[in-house]
Each structure stands twice: as structure tokens, then as C-alpha cells.
Scaffold this active site. Structure first.
Site, short mmCIF file in Angstrom:
data_model
loop_
_atom_site.label_atom_id
_atom_site.label_comp_id
_atom_site.label_asym_id
_atom_site.label_seq_id
_atom_site.Cartn_x
_atom_site.Cartn_y
_atom_site.Cartn_z
N GLU A 86 0.86 -1.17 0.00
CA GLU A 86 0.00 0.00 0.00
C GLU A 86 0.90 1.23 0.00
OE1 GLU A 86 -3.57 2.23 2.51
OE2 GLU A 86 -2.70 0.37 3.29
N ARG B 115 6.32 -13.12 9.35
CA ARG B 115 6.82 -11.79 9.07
C ARG B 115 8.14 -11.58 9.79
NH1 ARG B 115 2.36 -7.80 10.89
NH2 ARG B 115 3.84 -6.34 9.97
N LYS C 246 3.77 0.40 10.60
CA LYS C 246 3.82 1.59 9.76
C LYS C 246 3.22 2.80 10.48
CE LYS C 246 3.48 0.67 5.34
NZ LYS C 246 2.91 0.44 4.00
#
Length: 571
Positions: free
Chosen positions: A42, A276, A286
Site C-alpha cells: 500500500e 513476518r 507503519k
């Protein structure tokens, strides 16, 4: 024959579980033997090293199996996205050494997704809900208790269609209604309990402007975008495991709309989840990284203390070292906290093979060789990289007045101090053997100058000049050097796992994560280097010229030390 079978088994064991699944699909001829992956960030921030792990997997799988990996921007939330992030994401991927096949955007499919949503409404699989987000959340239930249906769940199809069209107008009020899929409010998987497909947003989109006022949610857009593009393997992180059934369900609907019900599993993207990347003394959220930048806790997204790819590039990490680190930790089905020291070790190992050696003194004290002729200079040959003779050599000027490291001198030294002390010999690297004869102090007792005498017959490389001394010091000529600023970095946070700490992450920041040293001296050759060129300051560590540097204001970032001293100091 037996040996070949054993070799094949060993090779299979060395494959990651993702590679094993991909090879199984290839053996079974799925998707016509095609391999197509995608990296779908994104564009609402800069990439960090966690994204780098996903990039290595997505692009690496495509490379290994002669497939293609496309770059797709998941731009379904215009309030947080812009072209700055789009451009930097592309720069970071290229810097890491990967090439995408095509660039796509989720916004490329806004009309197709809208048409699909209309089809679902007509089929009775979606409806407009006019409840508030709080009411919808309260009715979701819990994993052990079924949810309660919305009072709008059975509203007429025509009414939902009319309201859906209204959602995409400038007059629609944000939060006044959403489009939800009509699935199963009792499903133990909470994502199946009538998930939201569309919401109203009036923020102009960075690509489509004000054309749209209703935007698809991630879960509705993601799988369909994979399907539209012909993705064969949708590789993502473990938090998407519970999303996978919904991912498949929406694709079932899409195949039904396209009349593909006979071979519903053909050409279906396969979602595979891996762990992850989490790392000590930093955060990967983020939202938190945004806060650090927006609140001025760091100096931008590319601050060398940040876990961002651009921050690591600015600090002096090489793309090869990042890839080597990611390959070393591997891909599993279990989340883990990786020690940042492992990354630094990979950086150190890689830079040892590629960094140019230069002389620099970051805590200087003057050394005067009293018996060296006034005004005389000599060019000393310096090897650029002993690990690679093809890197050649350069020259450094030797003179009467030098700078050495203050820590390399001790007036009253212990027995095992093998650097400079009165009455003992040391070698100046590449030059002569000298003996310290004394020092000068200021009124406060601080040493401001050291005196020594040199042996003219002891120059490195001179016949008979190889008598052994226990210490070798680096130096720069005081009259042939450049002044520089050096920025030394420590851990950004004071606690090992700030993400797991219940305190506000701002309270956990290390106030000493940046130390700026102003009075440093570097040889003239080092001053000609540019950002992106890897250097080793001999006996100190690895450094890179900073982006802020100018001809009149030379600035270097310390990438990493020659050895991992952090763990010992902080025990």
C-alpha cells in the site's frame, strides 16, 4: 540411481516450505505450469526491512522458477496514499536488485470491482448497511458466540442497488452507510461475518481524482486483483491466514459471475503465508514509523536509525547484505524475534569484501614527529581492499604533523597496552616505526600534543625494515586532510522488544541513538567519495558519505563497527 534420489531428497529439505509448495504445483501442472507472483504494497509509507523479506520471497520465487513478479500498489485508501510513496517503493525494490514484470494498481480495477459488487447485490450476496461502525462491531459477536444480523440484512435488492449508487456521489456522507457481503454471521471465522466490501471516502485519489467516492476494502479488492492479473501464488504473511477462506470465497463468487463454475479450481491464485520479520530494538508498525517521522523523533523516513530500506541504504548497508540476512533467517510458519545483531553481522561480512579502506581519525590528538624534516612529505601507497587486489591502490600523504586517535595514546600505560606510550615503539600504518618521547598538556592537564621520533630506515616495504613491534596505528597528515562530521548510531529503542511493551512506544526511545562528532579528520582521498560508495575507516568501522554532505561540509554515517561490541557493552 540411489545417490541421485538421496541428492534430490537433500535438495528438497533445503527448500523453504513455500518453494516446496510451488514445486508441487508445478509437478501437478497447475495453472498451466505458470508461475506468477506479485508484491502488493500500500503506498502509504516507505518500505521497511519487513517488506524487504516479502520482496525477496515474491521476486525470488518468480526468478527461481522462470516466472514473473509484478508490482501492484494496493491504493484503495486515498486518505493515506500519495505518489511520493509510489516512487520510493519503486526505488527501493530496484535498489534491492529486483525487477518487476508490470506495474499495476488496485485502482486499475475499480470499475471491475464495482461491477462485481453490483452483481453480488443482485444475487442477494451483498446489502447496504446504514448502521454506525460501532453498531456493526458490537453485532459481530465473538469467536465462540455468533454475531447478530444487521436490521438491514434483508433489505430489498433494488433498495441496496439504489443506495450503492448513492454511496458513489459527492452528496453521500462518510460513515453513513457501507456495503456488506451477506455471508454467515455464525461462522467461527470472524472475517466471514458479513464483511464490509465498500465504504464512503471523499478524499481525492492520487490516480483517479474525484471520480470515485466509494472505495473497496482490502479483503474485497485483494483477491480479485490477483485473479484479474492471473496471479498463481499469492504469498503473504501469517496474519492473513484467517483471511484466506474469505479470499477464496470472493474468488468463488467472481468465477461464478464469469461462468467458470465447472472448473472452479482452475487458475485460482493459491495463498501461502509465511512468518513476518520482527527485529529487536525496533518497530515495524507503519503507524508507529509514521509517528516517529511526523513528530520529529527521527529526521525523516530515510533517517539511518530507521528500519526502512531507504534508511538502511543511507546508513551504508548494501542490498546484498540485506538479502543475505533475509536468506539466513529463512521462512517458516512461526513468528520469531530476530536479533538485529544478525543483520549487522551480515552487513559487516559483506562490506568487508567490498569496502574501500581509508584513513580517518574521529577522536583526534596531534602527533609531531620531531626529527622528521620540516616541509618534507611522502606519498604512502595504501591498498584499497586487501580482500580484492583488483580494487587497486591510492596514495596518502605522510608529513611531520599527524593526527592519531586519542585512545591510541596513554601516558601511564598498563603492561598489555600495545599502542603509543612514552619509551615504546609502534608502527604508523604503511609508514615508519616511531618512539614516543613525551607529550604536552594544557592548563587543565589535557593532552594536546604528543611528540615522537621516527626511524628513517624503518619505512614499510624498505629492505630490513620489518623488525617487529606490537602496535600499528592509523593516522592522517594534519596538513593534508579534510575535516568531517561523523554520525554514530545506536539502537533506536532502549528495550529489546518495543512492540510487546505495554508502555507508549515513544517512552521507549533511546535518547542517545544519535551521536554527532564534529572534529574528525579524513584523508583527502576519502573526501572524494560519494553517497553509495562503501568505505572502511581503518580500525574503526564501516562508513558512508551522507546525502546531506557538501564539499564544504563533509558528513559520514557510521554503518557498523568492525566487531559487534554492542552486546558486550550493554550486558
Amino acid at each position: 540411481m540411489i545417490k541421485n534420489e538421496l541428492d534430490n531428497r537433500e535438495e528438497k529439505k533445503s527448500l523453504s516450505f513455500v518453494e516446496q509448495l510451488v514445486e508441487k504445483d508445478l509437478e501437478e501442472g497447475k495453472n498451466g505450469g505458470r508461475i506468477q507472483t506479485r508484491f502488493p504494497p500500500e503506498p502509504n509509507g516507505y518500505l521497511h526491512i519487513g517488506h524487504a523479506k516479502a520482496i525477496c520471497m515474491d521476486f525470488g520465487i518468480a526468478e527461481k522458477y522462470n516466472g514473473v513478479c509484478n508490482l501492484r500498489f494496493d491504493d484503495t485508501n486515498p486518505s493515506k496514499e500519495n505518489n511520493e510513496y509510489v516512487e520510493n517503493i519503486q526505488n527501493d525494490i530496484s535498489w534491492l536488485g529486483f525487477k518487476w514484470g508490470n506495474i499495476y494498481y488496485a485502482s486499475d480495477y475499480f470499475q471491475q470491482l464495482w461491477d462485481f459488487a453490483v452483481w453480488m447485490i443482485k444475487k442477494g450476496w451483498a446489502y447496504i448497511d446504514e448502521q454506525s461502525s460501532e453498531q456493526i462491531a458490537q453485532q459481530k459477536g465473538t469467536p465462540t458466540e455468533p454475531g447478530k444480523p444487521s436490521p438491514f440484512r434483508d433489505r430489498p435488492v433494488e433498495e441496496s442497488l439504489e443506495l450503492f449508487e448513492k454511496m458513489n456521489t459527492a452528496d453521500a456522507v462518510e460513515g453513513s452507510m457501507v456495503l456488506r457481503a451477506k455471508l454467515d454471521m455464525a461462522n467461527p471465522n470472524m472475517h466471514f461475518r458479513d464483511p464490509i466490501m465498500y465504504r464512503i471516502m471523499h478524499t481525492p485519489h492520487h490516480r483517479t481524482g474525484t471520480k470515485w467516492h466509494a472505495y473497496p476494502m482490502y479483503d474485497f479488492a485483494h483477491g480479485q486483483s490477483d485473479y484479474f492479473e492471473g496471479v498463481t501464488h499469492s504469498i503473504c504473511t501469517l496474519e492473513f491466514v484467517p483471511h484466506r477462506p474469505l479470499y477464496d470465497k470472493f474468488i468463488d463468487f467472481l468465477k461464478e459471475m464469469n461462468g467458470e463454475t465447472e472448473n472452479i479450481n482452475d487458475n485460482r491464485p493459491r495463498q501461502i503465508e509465511f512468518n513476518r520479520l520482527n527485529m529487536t530494538y525496533t518497530v515495524m508498525s507503519k503507524r508507529k514509523l509514521h509517528a516517529l517521522v511526523d513528530e520529529g523523533s527521527v529526521n525523516g523516513w530515510d533517517d539511518p536509525r530507521m528500519p526502512t530500506v531507504c534508511g538502511m541504504r543511507r546508513r551504508g548497508y548494501s542490498p546484498e547484505s540485506i538479502r543475505k540476512f533475509i536468506d539466513s533467517i529463512g521462512y517458516t510458519k512461526f513468528d520469531a524475534l530476530n536479533d538485529v545483531a544478525l543483520l549487522e553481522a551480515a552487513v559487516r561480512e559483506d562490506l568487508n569484501a567490498r569496502a574501500t579502506r581509508v584513513s580517518a581519525v574521529i577522536n583526534p590528538v596531534r602527533l609531531v614527529i620531531t626529527n622528521y624534516p620540516d616541509g618534507q612529505t611522502e606519498d604512502i601507497t595504501a591498498i584499497n581492499n586487501p580482500e580484492n587486489e583488483n580494487d587497486g591502490t591510492h596514495t596518502i600523504t605522510f608529513s611531520k604533523n599527524l593526527w592519531i586517535e586519542r585512545d591510541d595514546f596513554m601516558e601511564d600505560a598498563p603492561k598489555k597496552f600495545f599502542r603509543m606510550t612514552p619509551g615504546k615503539e609502534v608502527r604508523l600504518k604503511g609508514a615508519y616505526i616511531i618512539m614516543c618521547t613525551g607529550c604536552t598538556k594544557d592548563e587543565n592537564g589535557n593532552i594536546i600534543e604528543i611528540q615522537a621520533e621516527y626511524d628513517p630506515l624503518s619505512k614499510s616495504g624498505m629492505e630490513g625494515a620489518n623488525r617487529k613491534v606490537k602496535g600499528t596505528l592509523h593516522w592522517v597528515s594534519a596538513d593534508h586532510c579534510k575535516k568531517a562530521e561523523v554520525r554514530v548510531y545506536d539502537r533506536l529503542f532502549n528495550v529489546e522488544n518495543p512492540s510487546a511493551d505495554e508502555r507508549d512506544f515513544r517512552e521507549l526511545l533511546n535518547p542517545d541513538s544519535l551521536q554527532t562528532i564534529k572534529d574528525c579528520y579524513i584523508e583527502e582521498y576519502a573526501a572524494t567519495k560519494k553517497p553509495g560508495e562503501y568505505l572502511q575507516f581503518q580500525r574503526i568501522g564501516y562508513f558512508m558519505m551522507d546525502n546531506d554532505a557538501t564539499e564544504d561540509n563533509i558528513i559520514f554515517n557510521k554503518t557498523v563497527g568492525l566487531k559487534d561490541t554492542w552486546a558486550k557493552v550493554n550486558k
